[in-house]
Design an enzyme around this catalytic site. Sequence first.
Site, PDB file in Angstrom:
ATOM      1  N   HIS A  91       0.856  -1.185   0.000  1.00 47.34           N
ATOM      2  CA  HIS A  91       0.000   0.000   0.000  1.00 47.34           C
ATOM      3  C   HIS A  91       0.895   1.239   0.000  1.00 47.34           C
ATOM      4  O   HIS A  91       1.925   1.279   0.690  1.00 47.34           O
ATOM      5  CB  HIS A  91      -0.903  -0.015   1.234  1.00 47.34           C
ATOM      6  CG  HIS A  91      -1.907   1.088   1.254  1.00 47.34           C
ATOM      7  ND1 HIS A  91      -1.577   2.383   1.624  1.00 47.34           N
ATOM      8  CD2 HIS A  91      -3.233   1.097   0.974  1.00 47.34           C
ATOM      9  CE1 HIS A  91      -2.665   3.137   1.561  1.00 47.34           C
ATOM     10  NE2 HIS A  91      -3.674   2.389   1.157  1.00 47.34           N
TER      11      HIS A  91
ATOM     12  N   ASP B 205       0.878   4.163   1.421  1.00 51.45           N
ATOM     13  CA  ASP B 205       1.220   4.707   2.731  1.00 51.45           C
ATOM     14  C   ASP B 205       2.180   3.798   3.485  1.00 51.45           C
ATOM     15  O   ASP B 205       3.059   4.266   4.215  1.00 51.45           O
ATOM     16  CB  ASP B 205      -0.036   4.929   3.566  1.00 51.45           C
ATOM     17  CG  ASP B 205      -0.935   6.016   3.005  1.00 51.45           C
ATOM     18  OD1 ASP B 205      -0.402   6.951   2.360  1.00 51.45           O
ATOM     19  OD2 ASP B 205      -2.161   5.927   3.184  1.00 51.45           O
ATOM     20  N   LYS B 206       2.020   2.486   3.315  1.00 57.45           N
ATOM     21  CA  LYS B 206       2.909   1.554   3.989  1.00 57.45           C
ATOM     22  C   LYS B 206       4.290   1.517   3.341  1.00 57.45           C
ATOM     23  O   LYS B 206       5.300   1.287   4.013  1.00 57.45           O
ATOM     24  CB  LYS B 206       2.291   0.150   3.997  1.00 57.45           C
ATOM     25  CG  LYS B 206       1.260  -0.022   5.084  1.00 57.45           C
ATOM     26  CD  LYS B 206       1.946  -0.091   6.424  1.00 57.45           C
ATOM     27  CE  LYS B 206       1.251   0.788   7.438  1.00 57.45           C
ATOM     28  NZ  LYS B 206       2.062   1.069   8.617  1.00 57.45           N
TER      29      LYS B 206
ATOM     30  N   GLU C  86      10.010  11.943   7.194  1.00 61.84           N
ATOM     31  CA  GLU C  86       8.743  11.812   6.483  1.00 61.84           C
ATOM     32  C   GLU C  86       9.015  11.416   5.032  1.00 61.84           C
ATOM     33  O   GLU C  86       9.966  11.909   4.419  1.00 61.84           O
ATOM     34  CB  GLU C  86       7.976  13.140   6.504  1.00 61.84           C
ATOM     35  CG  GLU C  86       7.808  13.753   7.881  1.00 61.84           C
ATOM     36  CD  GLU C  86       6.886  12.968   8.784  1.00 61.84           C
ATOM     37  OE1 GLU C  86       6.110  12.134   8.263  1.00 61.84           O
ATOM     38  OE2 GLU C  86       6.935  13.177  10.008  1.00 61.84           O
TER      39      GLU C  86
ATOM     40  N   GLU D  99      14.014  16.055  10.021  1.00 60.06           N
ATOM     41  CA  GLU D  99      15.171  16.475  10.802  1.00 60.06           C
ATOM     42  C   GLU D  99      15.911  15.255  11.330  1.00 60.06           C
ATOM     43  O   GLU D  99      15.283  14.303  11.820  1.00 60.06           O
ATOM     44  CB  GLU D  99      14.728  17.344  11.982  1.00 60.06           C
ATOM     45  CG  GLU D  99      14.057  18.645  11.563  1.00 60.06           C
ATOM     46  CD  GLU D  99      13.860  19.576  12.737  1.00 60.06           C
ATOM     47  OE1 GLU D  99      13.930  20.793  12.529  1.00 60.06           O
ATOM     48  OE2 GLU D  99      13.653  19.079  13.863  1.00 60.06           O
TER      49      GLU D  99
ATOM     50  N   LYS E 274      -5.669  -4.468   0.335  1.00 62.29           N
ATOM     51  CA  LYS E 274      -6.370  -4.077   1.559  1.00 62.29           C
ATOM     52  C   LYS E 274      -7.276  -5.218   1.991  1.00 62.29           C
ATOM     53  O   LYS E 274      -7.776  -5.978   1.161  1.00 62.29           O
ATOM     54  CB  LYS E 274      -7.243  -2.839   1.333  1.00 62.29           C
ATOM     55  CG  LYS E 274      -6.517  -1.597   0.853  1.00 62.29           C
ATOM     56  CD  LYS E 274      -7.521  -0.472   0.612  1.00 62.29           C
ATOM     57  CE  LYS E 274      -6.854   0.766   0.048  1.00 62.29           C
ATOM     58  NZ  LYS E 274      -7.826   1.852  -0.197  1.00 62.29           N
TER      59      LYS E 274
ATOM     60  N   PHE F 197      -8.153  -3.852 -10.792  1.00 59.71           N
ATOM     61  CA  PHE F 197      -7.201  -3.222  -9.880  1.00 59.71           C
ATOM     62  C   PHE F 197      -5.783  -3.560 -10.364  1.00 59.71           C
ATOM     63  O   PHE F 197      -5.056  -4.304  -9.725  1.00 59.71           O
ATOM     64  CB  PHE F 197      -7.428  -3.726  -8.450  1.00 59.71           C
ATOM     65  CG  PHE F 197      -6.639  -3.019  -7.377  1.00 59.71           C
ATOM     66  CD1 PHE F 197      -5.801  -1.945  -7.656  1.00 59.71           C
ATOM     67  CD2 PHE F 197      -6.740  -3.438  -6.054  1.00 59.71           C
ATOM     68  CE1 PHE F 197      -5.079  -1.308  -6.657  1.00 59.71           C
ATOM     69  CE2 PHE F 197      -6.017  -2.812  -5.046  1.00 59.71           C
ATOM     70  CZ  PHE F 197      -5.189  -1.755  -5.350  1.00 59.71           C
TER      71      PHE F 197
ATOM     72  N   ASP G  49      -1.888   5.866  -6.209  1.00 60.96           N
ATOM     73  CA  ASP G  49      -2.287   6.816  -5.173  1.00 60.96           C
ATOM     74  C   ASP G  49      -1.030   7.227  -4.419  1.00 60.96           C
ATOM     75  O   ASP G  49      -0.199   6.376  -4.089  1.00 60.96           O
ATOM     76  CB  ASP G  49      -3.297   6.170  -4.227  1.00 60.96           C
ATOM     77  CG  ASP G  49      -3.967   7.160  -3.297  1.00 60.96           C
ATOM     78  OD1 ASP G  49      -3.789   8.378  -3.491  1.00 60.96           O
ATOM     79  OD2 ASP G  49      -4.659   6.717  -2.369  1.00 60.96           O
ATOM     80  N   ALA G  50      -0.877   8.485  -4.119  1.00 59.53           N
ATOM     81  CA  ALA G  50       0.289   8.943  -3.369  1.00 59.53           C
ATOM     82  C   ALA G  50       0.284   8.355  -1.968  1.00 59.53           C
ATOM     83  O   ALA G  50      -0.777   8.112  -1.366  1.00 59.53           O
ATOM     84  CB  ALA G  50       0.303  10.472  -3.294  1.00 59.53           C
TER      85      ALA G  50
ATOM     86  N   ARG H 228      -0.050   7.771   7.778  1.00 56.31           N
ATOM     87  CA  ARG H 228      -1.486   7.882   7.471  1.00 56.31           C
ATOM     88  C   ARG H 228      -2.256   6.609   7.816  1.00 56.31           C
ATOM     89  O   ARG H 228      -3.467   6.559   7.573  1.00 56.31           O
ATOM     90  CB  ARG H 228      -1.695   8.222   5.997  1.00 56.31           C
ATOM     91  CG  ARG H 228      -1.364   9.654   5.673  1.00 56.31           C
ATOM     92  CD  ARG H 228      -2.104  10.154   4.444  1.00 56.31           C
ATOM     93  NE  ARG H 228      -1.813   9.391   3.247  1.00 56.31           N
ATOM     94  CZ  ARG H 228      -2.086   9.815   2.014  1.00 56.31           C
ATOM     95  NH1 ARG H 228      -2.667  10.992   1.840  1.00 56.31           N
ATOM     96  NH2 ARG H 228      -1.800   9.076   0.969  1.00 56.31           N
ATOM     97  N   LYS H 229      -1.602   5.597   8.356  1.00 53.30           N
ATOM     98  CA  LYS H 229      -2.293   4.346   8.684  1.00 53.30           C
ATOM     99  C   LYS H 229      -2.114   4.004  10.162  1.00 53.30           C
ATOM    100  O   LYS H 229      -1.803   2.875  10.537  1.00 53.30           O
ATOM    101  CB  LYS H 229      -1.774   3.215   7.787  1.00 53.30           C
ATOM    102  CG  LYS H 229      -2.234   3.360   6.333  1.00 53.30           C
ATOM    103  CD  LYS H 229      -3.735   3.207   6.206  1.00 53.30           C
ATOM    104  CE  LYS H 229      -4.239   3.450   4.791  1.00 53.30           C
ATOM    105  NZ  LYS H 229      -4.282   4.894   4.452  1.00 53.30           N
TER     106      LYS H 229
ATOM    107  N   LYS I 203      10.336   7.809  13.269  1.00 52.47           N
ATOM    108  CA  LYS I 203      10.733   8.508  14.494  1.00 52.47           C
ATOM    109  C   LYS I 203      11.649   7.636  15.339  1.00 52.47           C
ATOM    110  O   LYS I 203      11.384   6.453  15.551  1.00 52.47           O
ATOM    111  CB  LYS I 203       9.488   8.873  15.315  1.00 52.47           C
ATOM    112  CG  LYS I 203       8.547   9.814  14.588  1.00 52.47           C
ATOM    113  CD  LYS I 203       7.285  10.084  15.385  1.00 52.47           C
ATOM    114  CE  LYS I 203       6.337  11.011  14.614  1.00 52.47           C
ATOM    115  NZ  LYS I 203       5.068  11.230  15.342  1.00 52.47           N
TER     116      LYS I 203
ATOM    117  N   LYS J 249      11.146  10.040  20.633  1.00 52.77           N
ATOM    118  CA  LYS J 249       9.813  10.575  20.364  1.00 52.77           C
ATOM    119  C   LYS J 249       8.785   9.691  21.078  1.00 52.77           C
ATOM    120  O   LYS J 249       8.597   8.528  20.734  1.00 52.77           O
ATOM    121  CB  LYS J 249       9.511  10.595  18.875  1.00 52.77           C
ATOM    122  CG  LYS J 249      10.105  11.777  18.116  1.00 52.77           C
ATOM    123  CD  LYS J 249      11.579  11.691  17.940  1.00 52.77           C
ATOM    124  CE  LYS J 249      12.096  12.778  16.989  1.00 52.77           C
ATOM    125  NZ  LYS J 249      13.575  12.750  16.892  1.00 52.77           N
TER     126      LYS J 249
ATOM    127  N   ASP K  74       5.682   9.690  20.979  1.00 52.48           N
ATOM    128  CA  ASP K  74       4.633   9.168  20.110  1.00 52.48           C
ATOM    129  C   ASP K  74       4.864   7.681  19.856  1.00 52.48           C
ATOM    130  O   ASP K  74       3.905   6.900  19.781  1.00 52.48           O
ATOM    131  CB  ASP K  74       4.640   9.900  18.758  1.00 52.48           C
ATOM    132  CG  ASP K  74       3.914  11.221  18.806  1.00 52.48           C
ATOM    133  OD1 ASP K  74       3.115  11.426  19.735  1.00 52.48           O
ATOM    134  OD2 ASP K  74       4.151  12.055  17.924  1.00 52.48           O
TER     135      ASP K  74
END
Length: 411
Positions: free
Chosen positions: A17, A19-20, A45, A58, A178, A252, A260-261, A266-267, A287, A291, A293
């Site tokens: 995917h 995003d992955k 990123e 960074e 998916k 597909f 798709d970008a 995002r997941k 990260k 961090k 998060d």
Amino acid sequence: MARSSYIFTSKSVSEGHPDKVADQISDAVVDLFLTRDPQARVACETLTTTQRVILAGEVRGKGMIDAEGNWEPGAQEDIQRVVRETVRRIGYEQDGFHWQNLHFENHLHPQSAHIAQGVDASGNKDEGAGDQGIMFGYATDETPDLMPATLYYAHRILQRMATDRHAGTVPFLEPDAKSQVTLEYRDGVPVRAVALVVSTQHKPGYFFHAGEGDAALYGQLRDYVMGVFNDVLPHGFLTPETVIHINPTGRFEIGGPDGDAGLTGRKIIVDTYGGAAPHGGGAFSGKDPTKVDRSAAYVTRYLARNIVAAGLAKRCTIQLSYAIGVSEPLSIHVDLHGTGRVAEDRIEALLAAPERLGFALTPRGIREQLGLNAPIYQRTAAYGHFGRTPDGAGGFSWEKTDLVDRLTPLL
């Protein structure tokens, strides 16, 4: 009052995917920096799109960037190498996205000195949290890995498909896919599949929709996916009433970053608990472990998993909160969802006492307890950060249940 009988849904996405792909590239960069310097700082990123990968963020780390903020010789080439290796490992050799031919841009730059002064230890000041925020961990006894069953099976459907694709046994599959799993719960226990959805990228021709395409080729794809459902789901979960959609839009063939970008982070629901538990909002991939998060989300899962494994509750949610530059958590909240055998405040008191818990819930304490300053992150960036098996190299250490003996005296 909590409902005991209900229907719930979770989704997963494959390693291919878009995003992955971005998450895995970002974590490959984290691993590269930590390989050179266990104290490296990384916030990477990634953007993926048609024949293009762009990095921004960074960074700081010995062997990669010198004291003046300049790239060390060969460092940028090493970053490009791990980016292309990641895309190749996933399996992208398509006209619209190919590991060898894609255009690569690196816009990483040295970490802000204003962030560094809050995070780094100095004098009598311990290392501070890399950001403010809230983090959640969750565990439930409804699967062997103490994960929500809907997400557990959604991940495993795609993992099985990826394993078969890499083995070459299903040559019609491409990397992007998916899954979505809807289960019925009775008395809090999953009992049957209400609906199953898989959308998978495929080789040309393996579709049939609205009278177009090749019914026989699509039949091969559909039969394969049905076989995966039967192999992955518990016996009896598939029933004649189960609603099944396999590539419901039809064709597909164009997928991944060409279709798709993709962006890092995002997941986050796929990465965690499939919507069955709260999420603090911060992504993990790209990260380093200063961090919170990332590291505090890992330790809250670790604590929740051990609480359920120790028999203190059937379900557990834990929240921590932090302020940037401050070591100690600002708050600790435990919710046993009415399934606890001990009072939540007794667990909260134990978690707030390092001498009883065995470590402090500070960034340094978490990293040392879980061994997070190691290059263990790329493997987390597909098929979930939780519910995985700890490995000998230190990966998924937050899935260990080595706190059970400290927790059982509370019973």
